[in-house]
Design a protein around this motif. Structure first.
Motif, PDB file in Angstrom:
ATOM      1  N   TYR A   1      -1.166   6.850   5.413  1.00 17.64           N
ATOM      2  CA  TYR A   1      -0.961   7.059   6.257  1.00 17.64           C
ATOM      3  C   TYR A   1      -1.884   6.659   6.861  1.00 17.64           C
ATOM      4  CZ  TYR A   1      -3.968   9.021   9.964  1.00 17.64           C
ATOM      5  OH  TYR A   1      -4.287   9.609  11.067  1.00 17.64           O
ATOM      6  N   GLN A   2      -3.712   5.940   6.303  1.00 17.17           N
ATOM      7  CA  GLN A   2      -3.687   4.906   6.358  1.00 17.17           C
ATOM      8  C   GLN A   2      -3.550   3.570   6.773  1.00 17.17           C
ATOM      9  OE1 GLN A   2      -7.552   5.898   7.404  1.00 17.17           O
ATOM     10  NE2 GLN A   2      -7.018   3.729   8.716  1.00 17.17           N
ATOM     11  N   SER A   3      -2.554   3.194   5.960  1.00 19.05           N
ATOM     12  CA  SER A   3      -1.935   2.080   6.432  1.00 19.05           C
ATOM     13  C   SER A   3      -1.091   2.059   7.267  1.00 19.05           C
ATOM     14  CB  SER A   3      -1.159   1.752   4.620  1.00 19.05           C
ATOM     15  OG  SER A   3       0.254   2.188   4.348  1.00 19.05           O
ATOM     16  N   ILE A   4      -0.852   2.629   7.800  1.00 15.02           N
ATOM     17  CA  ILE A   4       0.152   2.932   8.691  1.00 15.02           C
ATOM     18  C   ILE A   4       0.020   3.157   9.941  1.00 15.02           C
ATOM     19  CG2 ILE A   4       1.903   4.648   9.723  1.00 15.02           C
ATOM     20  CD1 ILE A   4       2.671   5.170   6.935  1.00 15.02           C
ATOM     21  N   ILE A   5      -1.330   3.698   9.616  1.00 13.26           N
ATOM     22  CA  ILE A   5      -2.269   4.204  10.861  1.00 13.26           C
ATOM     23  C   ILE A   5      -2.973   2.654  11.562  1.00 13.26           C
ATOM     24  CG2 ILE A   5      -4.384   5.130  11.955  1.00 13.26           C
ATOM     25  CD1 ILE A   5      -1.727   6.744  12.157  1.00 13.26           C
ATOM     26  N   THR A   6      -3.108   1.565  10.366  1.00 14.07           N
ATOM     27  CA  THR A   6      -4.111   0.095  10.476  1.00 14.07           C
ATOM     28  C   THR A   6      -3.018  -0.560  11.178  1.00 14.07           C
ATOM     29  OG1 THR A   6      -5.530   1.071   8.641  1.00 14.07           O
ATOM     30  CG2 THR A   6      -5.453  -1.002   9.861  1.00 14.07           C
ATOM     31  N   GLY A   7      -1.887  -0.483   9.947  1.00 16.77           N
ATOM     32  CA  GLY A   7      -0.771  -1.622  10.895  1.00 16.77           C
ATOM     33  C   GLY A   7      -0.451  -0.717  12.476  1.00 16.77           C
ATOM     34  N   HIS A   8      -0.700   0.155  12.550  1.00 14.93           N
ATOM     35  CA  HIS A   8       0.085   0.190  13.889  1.00 14.93           C
ATOM     36  C   HIS A   8      -0.663   0.153  15.000  1.00 14.93           C
ATOM     37  CE1 HIS A   8       2.051   2.891  17.528  1.00 14.93           C
ATOM     38  NE2 HIS A   8       0.754   3.114  17.910  1.00 14.93           N
TER      39      HIS A   8
ATOM     40  N   ALA B   1       0.819  -1.152  -0.353  1.00 14.75           N
ATOM     41  CA  ALA B   1      -0.109   0.272   0.421  1.00 14.75           C
ATOM     42  C   ALA B   1       0.447   1.597   0.114  1.00 14.75           C
ATOM     43  CB  ALA B   1      -0.577   0.043   0.414  1.00 14.75           C
ATOM     44  N   PRO B   2       1.641   1.604   0.651  1.00 15.59           N
ATOM     45  CA  PRO B   2       2.584   2.637   1.014  1.00 15.59           C
ATOM     46  C   PRO B   2       3.335   2.199  -0.310  1.00 15.59           C
ATOM     47  CG  PRO B   2       2.977   1.516   3.242  1.00 15.59           C
ATOM     48  CD  PRO B   2       1.867   0.595   2.381  1.00 15.59           C
ATOM     49  N   ILE B   3       4.270   1.275  -0.969  1.00 16.36           N
ATOM     50  CA  ILE B   3       4.943   2.078  -2.460  1.00 16.36           C
ATOM     51  C   ILE B   3       3.666   1.888  -3.811  1.00 16.36           C
ATOM     52  CG2 ILE B   3       5.270   0.266  -4.026  1.00 16.36           C
ATOM     53  CD1 ILE B   3       6.028  -1.872  -1.866  1.00 16.36           C
TER      54      ILE B   3
END
Length: 157
Positions: free
Chosen positions: A141-148, A21-23
């Motif tokens: 942003y959303q992938s980082i927040i969800t992963g965190h 997702a970030p890629i």
């Protein structure tokens, strides 16, 4: 519960989403910002954004099944809510990227000649490219927040 080699599938699938997702988001930002790279990014970005939709949905389904086997907690509920947002974001991201690819990359856009002036309008093209960059940033942003939130639900005491 969906399992892969005896492990809950969510645990394995989430790594693909957290990496891809970030890629994809970064690729959308670069596609929008750097016209000379559009030719190299168009097909990988299109395939990646399309592939992330079923991957996100399958990961969320596996997560919901895993959630049913675990004791409820506020952290798990928060992660599940963030995962629901990520599912929606992956679909919106794909739609915006597809529109930007059609408008911003001529070899793909030629197949959509029925859109006529709408596809070749500079204001529409610029708007779609800006939307693609914004969608890419929000997907990151959303992938980082969800992963965190997922990591916090597993590792927090």
């Amino acid at each position: 519960m969906i399992e892969i080699a005896g492990l809950p599938a969510h645990i394995l699938l989430i790594h693909a989403v957290v990496v891809l997702a970030p890629i994809a988001g970064l690729a959308a930002i670069v596609f929008a910002a750097v016209p000379r790279w559009r030719g190299q990014l168009a097909w990988p970005l299109g395939v990646l954004s399309l592939g992330l939709v079923p991957l996100s949905l399958l990961t969320a389904q596996a997560g919901e099944q895993l959630e049913e086997t675990r004791p409820a907690s506020a952290l798990i509920r928060e992660h599940a809510e963030q995962g629901d947002v990520l599912k929606a974001v992956s679909v919106v991201f794909f739609v915006v990227v597809a529109a930007a690819l059609i408008a911003g990359y001529d070899p793909i856009g030629r197949h959509f000649s029925f859109l006529g002036r709408l596809r070749t309008n500079p204001a529409v093209r610029m708007t779609l490219l800006v939307l693609a960059a914004v969608a890419g940033a929000f997907f990151i942003y959303q992938s980082i927040i969800t992963g965190h939130s997922g990591a916090a639900s597993v590792w927090a005491r």
